[in-house]
Design a protein around this motif. Structure first.
Motif, mmCIF file in Angstrom:
data_model
loop_
_atom_site.group_PDB
_atom_site.id
_atom_site.type_symbol
_atom_site.label_atom_id
_atom_site.label_comp_id
_atom_site.label_asym_id
_atom_site.label_seq_id
_atom_site.Cartn_x
_atom_site.Cartn_y
_atom_site.Cartn_z
ATOM 1 N N GLN A 192 0.824 -1.210 0.000
ATOM 2 C CA GLN A 192 0.000 0.000 0.000
ATOM 3 C C GLN A 192 0.856 1.258 0.000
ATOM 4 O OE1 GLN A 192 -3.564 0.018 2.659
ATOM 5 N NE2 GLN A 192 -2.863 -2.028 3.262
ATOM 6 N N LEU A 193 1.897 1.236 0.832
ATOM 7 C CA LEU A 193 2.790 2.390 0.901
ATOM 8 C C LEU A 193 3.473 2.644 -0.442
ATOM 9 C CD1 LEU A 193 4.431 1.836 4.409
ATOM 10 C CD2 LEU A 193 3.140 3.861 3.702
ATOM 11 N N ALA A 194 3.943 1.582 -1.076
ATOM 12 C CA ALA A 194 4.630 1.737 -2.357
ATOM 13 C C ALA A 194 3.690 2.320 -3.405
ATOM 14 C CB ALA A 194 5.177 0.387 -2.825
ATOM 15 N N GLU A 221 -4.698 14.274 1.001
ATOM 16 C CA GLU A 221 -5.201 12.973 1.473
ATOM 17 C C GLU A 221 -4.058 11.970 1.580
ATOM 18 O OE1 GLU A 221 -8.179 11.699 -1.218
ATOM 19 O OE2 GLU A 221 -9.701 13.136 -0.549
ATOM 20 N N LEU A 222 -3.198 11.957 0.548
ATOM 21 C CA LEU A 222 -2.081 11.016 0.557
ATOM 22 C C LEU A 222 -1.150 11.262 1.739
ATOM 23 C CD1 LEU A 222 -1.012 10.670 -3.200
ATOM 24 C CD2 LEU A 222 -1.806 8.854 -1.679
ATOM 25 N N ALA A 232 0.999 8.966 6.392
ATOM 26 C CA ALA A 232 1.420 9.108 7.791
ATOM 27 C C ALA A 232 0.785 8.018 8.648
ATOM 28 C CB ALA A 232 1.046 10.492 8.313
ATOM 29 N N ALA A 233 -0.506 7.750 8.415
ATOM 30 C CA ALA A 233 -1.202 6.719 9.185
ATOM 31 C C ALA A 233 -0.640 5.337 8.879
ATOM 32 C CB ALA A 233 -2.700 6.770 8.863
ATOM 33 N N SER A 282 2.796 4.834 10.425
ATOM 34 C CA SER A 282 2.666 4.600 11.856
ATOM 35 C C SER A 282 2.213 3.162 12.114
ATOM 36 C CB SER A 282 1.670 5.592 12.454
ATOM 37 O OG SER A 282 1.464 5.331 13.825
ATOM 38 N N GLN A 283 1.246 2.706 11.302
ATOM 39 C CA GLN A 283 0.752 1.334 11.446
ATOM 40 C C GLN A 283 1.859 0.339 11.125
ATOM 41 O OE1 GLN A 283 -2.686 0.516 9.032
ATOM 42 N NE2 GLN A 283 -2.822 -1.624 9.676
ATOM 43 N N ARG A 284 2.633 0.630 10.083
ATOM 44 C CA ARG A 284 3.725 -0.274 9.710
ATOM 45 C C ARG A 284 4.757 -0.366 10.827
ATOM 46 N NH1 ARG A 284 8.733 -1.085 8.100
ATOM 47 N NH2 ARG A 284 9.131 -2.436 6.282
ATOM 48 N N GLU A 285 5.059 0.773 11.421
ATOM 49 C CA GLU A 285 6.035 0.785 12.510
ATOM 50 C C GLU A 285 5.582 -0.117 13.653
ATOM 51 O OE1 GLU A 285 8.221 4.036 15.487
ATOM 52 O OE2 GLU A 285 6.974 4.715 13.803
ATOM 53 N N GLY A 286 4.267 -0.073 13.935
ATOM 54 C CA GLY A 286 3.745 -0.924 15.000
ATOM 55 C C GLY A 286 3.831 -2.392 14.654
#
Length: 245
Positions: free
Chosen positions: A17-19, A152-153, A158-159, A162-166
Motif C-alpha cells: 500500500q505504501l509503495a 489525502e495522501l 502518515a497513518a 505509523s501502522q507499519r512501525e507498530g
C-alpha cells in the motif's frame, strides 16, 4: 507456522500500500508539469491567433496608406492636364494617370483581401480563446483535485507508516532483517506457493522444500528468486458446488 510470519505477511501488505501511494505521490509533480504544458500550449495558440489578427490589421493599414498616396498622385496628375503644352507630354501624363488608377484599384482589392483575412483571423482567435478558456477551467479543476488528493495522501501515508512501525515492531529482529534485505532487491519479498510453484518467479519448488513449506516450521526461501515462501491453501469447494456435483 513460524512465529511472526503472519505479521510479516501483514507488513508486506502495508508495504504494498505504501509503495502504491508513494508512486502516486511521486507522479504528482509530473502531472502538474504536464498540465502547465497544456496551459502554455493553449496560451501559445491564443498568442499566435492574436498575432495573425495584428499582422492582418497592420497590412491593411499599410495598403490603406499606399492607397492614399496613389490617390494623391492621381489628384496631382489630374491637376496637370491643363498645364501640358505638347501632345507627347499629354500622352505621358495619361500613362502616369493610368498607372496611378491601376495602383488604386490594386490597393482597393488588397484592402478587401485584408478585411477577409482579418475576419478569418478573428474567428481563429475567438476559437483559440474559447479553447483556452475550456482547457483552463478543466485544468483548474484538476489542479484543485490534485491538491486535495495530495493532502489525502499525506494523511494516509502518515497513518500507514505509523501502522507499519507498530507491525514491524512485533516481528523478530532477525526475520525483519531478512525480510528487509529481500525487499530491497525484490518486491514483493514474500511469495505464495501454489501447486508447488513459486508465484514470485514461476519456478517449481523441489518436493522436499515444498513439504517443509507445508510444515511451516522454519523460514523457507525460493532457491531462484530468494523470496520468503508461504503456502497458499487450495480453495475448498463451496457447499453449493458440492451439492451440485
Amino acid at each position: 507456522m513460524v512465529k511472526d510470519l503472519d505479521k510479516l505477511v501483514e507488513l508486506q501488505g502495508l508495504d504494498d500500500q505504501l509503495a502504491h501511494m508513494e508512486d502516486e505521490q511521486a507522479a504528482m509533480p509530473g502531472q502538474r508539469e504536464a498540465r502547465a504544458q497544456q496551459r502554455a500550449e493553449c496560451d501559445q495558440r491564443v498568442e499566435a491567433a492574436s498575432e495573425a489578427v495584428r499582422a492582418a490589421e497592420a497590412e491593411q493599414r499599410r495598403v490603406e496608406a499606399q492607397l492614399a498616396d496613389q490617390q494623391a498622385v492621381l489628384q496631382r496628375l489630374e491637376g496637370q492636364q491643363f498645364q501640358v503644352k505638347t501632345n507627347e507630354a499629354y500622352t505621358a501624363l495619361l500613362h502616369e494617370m493610368e498607372r496611378a488608377k491601376q495602383s488604386i484599384s490594386d490597393c482597393e482589392t488588397a484592402i478587401l483581401e485584408c478585411m477577409e483575412t482579418i475576419e478569418e483571423a478573428g474567428i481563429g482567435q475567438a476559437e483559440a480563446e474559447s479553447e483556452a478558456f475550456v482547457v483552463g477551467s478543466r485544468l483548474d479543476d484538476e489542479a484543485k483535485a490534485l491538491d486535495a488528493r495530495e493532502q489525502e495522501l499525506r494523511t494516509e501515508l502518515a497513518a500507514l507508516r505509523s501502522q507499519r512501525e507498530g507491525v514491524a515492531g512485533g516481528v523478530a529482529a532477525p526475520l525483519l532483517t531478512q525480510y528487509t534485505r529481500i525487499a530491497r532487491r525484490r518486491s514483493p519479498a514474500i511469495a505464495m506457493v501454489s501447486g508447488e510453484l513459486c508465484q514470485g518467479c514461476r519456478v517449481n519448488i523441489p518436493p522436499q522444500r515444498y513439504i517443509e513449506i507445508l510444515r511451516g516450521e522454519e523460514i523457507i526461501t525460493c532457491g531462484n528468486c530468494t523470496r520468503i515462501l508461504i503456502h497458499q491453501p487450495r480453495e475448498e469447494p463451496s457447499s453449493e458446488a458440492s451439492a451440485a456435483s
